[in-house]
Design an enzyme around this catalytic site. Structure first.
Site, mmCIF file in Angstrom:
data_model
loop_
_atom_site.group_PDB
_atom_site.id
_atom_site.type_symbol
_atom_site.label_atom_id
_atom_site.label_comp_id
_atom_site.label_asym_id
_atom_site.label_seq_id
_atom_site.Cartn_x
_atom_site.Cartn_y
_atom_site.Cartn_z
ATOM 1 N N CYS A 71 5.220 -1.201 1.349
ATOM 2 C CA CYS A 71 4.732 -1.751 2.574
ATOM 3 C C CYS A 71 4.581 -2.963 2.700
ATOM 4 O O CYS A 71 4.315 -3.771 1.894
ATOM 5 C CB CYS A 71 3.417 -0.759 2.772
ATOM 6 S SG CYS A 71 2.434 -1.004 4.318
ATOM 7 N N ASP A 73 2.060 -4.435 3.957
ATOM 8 C CA ASP A 73 0.472 -4.786 3.844
ATOM 9 C C ASP A 73 0.293 -6.000 2.979
ATOM 10 O O ASP A 73 0.901 -5.786 1.847
ATOM 11 C CB ASP A 73 -0.226 -3.576 3.272
ATOM 12 C CG ASP A 73 -1.826 -3.677 3.526
ATOM 13 O OD1 ASP A 73 -2.053 -4.749 2.744
ATOM 14 O OD2 ASP A 73 -2.435 -2.949 4.087
ATOM 15 N N ARG A 75 -1.834 -7.123 1.322
ATOM 16 C CA ARG A 75 -2.530 -6.833 -0.079
ATOM 17 C C ARG A 75 -1.743 -6.342 -1.217
ATOM 18 O O ARG A 75 -2.438 -5.966 -2.256
ATOM 19 C CB ARG A 75 -3.961 -6.027 0.119
ATOM 20 C CG ARG A 75 -4.696 -6.456 1.306
ATOM 21 C CD ARG A 75 -5.618 -5.532 1.679
ATOM 22 N NE ARG A 75 -5.185 -4.421 2.360
ATOM 23 C CZ ARG A 75 -5.492 -3.293 2.823
ATOM 24 N NH1 ARG A 75 -6.930 -3.295 2.738
ATOM 25 N NH2 ARG A 75 -5.145 -2.362 3.612
ATOM 26 N N HIS A 127 0.721 3.002 -0.887
ATOM 27 C CA HIS A 127 -0.934 2.189 -1.140
ATOM 28 C C HIS A 127 -2.045 2.960 -0.461
ATOM 29 O O HIS A 127 -1.912 3.480 0.507
ATOM 30 C CB HIS A 127 -0.817 0.720 -0.990
ATOM 31 C CG HIS A 127 -0.748 0.524 0.494
ATOM 32 N ND1 HIS A 127 -1.858 0.018 1.083
ATOM 33 C CD2 HIS A 127 0.414 0.138 1.003
ATOM 34 C CE1 HIS A 127 -1.558 -0.314 2.364
ATOM 35 N NE2 HIS A 127 -0.167 -0.164 2.524
ATOM 36 N N CYS A 130 -3.823 2.584 3.727
ATOM 37 C CA CYS A 130 -2.806 2.190 4.541
ATOM 38 C C CYS A 130 -2.687 2.422 6.056
ATOM 39 O O CYS A 130 -3.017 3.469 6.871
ATOM 40 C CB CYS A 130 -1.421 3.103 4.243
ATOM 41 S SG CYS A 130 0.173 2.723 5.090
#
Length: 224
Positions: A71, A73, A75, A127, A130
């Site tokens: 992803c 993302d 983080r 994760h 999400c």
């Protein structure tokens, strides 16, 4: 010269021409970009120069063993959370770690990784927390995000068929968690429809795995 002969092209060029003022932000000072450049200076001084042979070899080519489909993302940085060295992971990331059949960019990444880099493993990595999975419950008006998420909606449908209406305060959290996990399984199903992957798996050249990263604990685990 070729465009000049097309009817109406002159007006289009005039209307869409880029004026100096519209380029004002290009190359302008930016504290955030400056931060990136300072970070690169620190990288060169403290990391690159500490192992010049590694980076010299990487400049000649790459031979990663793993294709990571994750992803976008911010983080869940693959190299950081797996403590991997440069050159060990071939990475592609998108919103929701989705593997649609109509994304030519992703198909190209996969074919290149399997047929030319000859990776041994492909991991699809979801994760916690999400945003893409949360968005499956929303009626978004954006022109592209809902279309992209269509290739993940089956994950929500499967989980909702298993989990009844929330009975406790923890139930919605568990449902969200299960959707994130089910999406990893779903995207592996999609991945296995790619001819290059199906052939490589059937011949024993590649294995496919699902992984899940918990932001709160930093734990990366298998999805079965």
């Amino acid at each position: 010269m070729l465009l000049a002969g097309l009817p109406g092209i002159e007006g289009m060029l005039t209307e869409n021409s880029t004026s100096p003022s519209s380029l004002a932000s290009t190359g302008a000072k930016s504290p955030l970009v400056d931060q990136l450049l300072r970070g690169n200076e620190e990288f060169r001084e403290n990391v690159f120069n500490a192992d010049p042979e590694l980076y010299k070899s990487l400049a000649q080519g790459q031979s990663p063993d793993i294709l990571w489909i994750g992803c976008s993302d911010s983080r869940s940085d693959p190299e950081r959370i797996t403590h991997s060295q440069p050159g060990e992971l071939f990475v592609t990331r998108n919103v929701g770690n989705i593997v649609p059949g109509h994304d030519w960019s992703l198909v190209t990444v996969v074919e290149y990784a399997v047929n030319y880099l000859e990776v041994q493993e492909i991991v699809v990595v979801g994760h916690s927390d999400c945003g893409a999975m949360k968005a499956l419950d929303k009626d978004l008006l954006d022109p592209y995000i809902p279309l992209w998420l269509n290739d993940a909606r089956e994950a929500k449908t499967r989980v909702d068929a298993r989990i009844s209406n929330a009975q406790t305060p923890e139930d919605p959290k568990e449902r969200a968690h299960q959707i994130e996990l089910e999406n990893v399984r779903l995207q592996i199903e999609h991945l296995m429809t790619y001819p290059s992957v199906r052939e490589a798996v059937d011949e024993g050249r590649v294995q496919v795995h699902g992984l899940y990263y918990d932001l709160a604990t930093g734990t990366l685990s298998r999805v079965t």
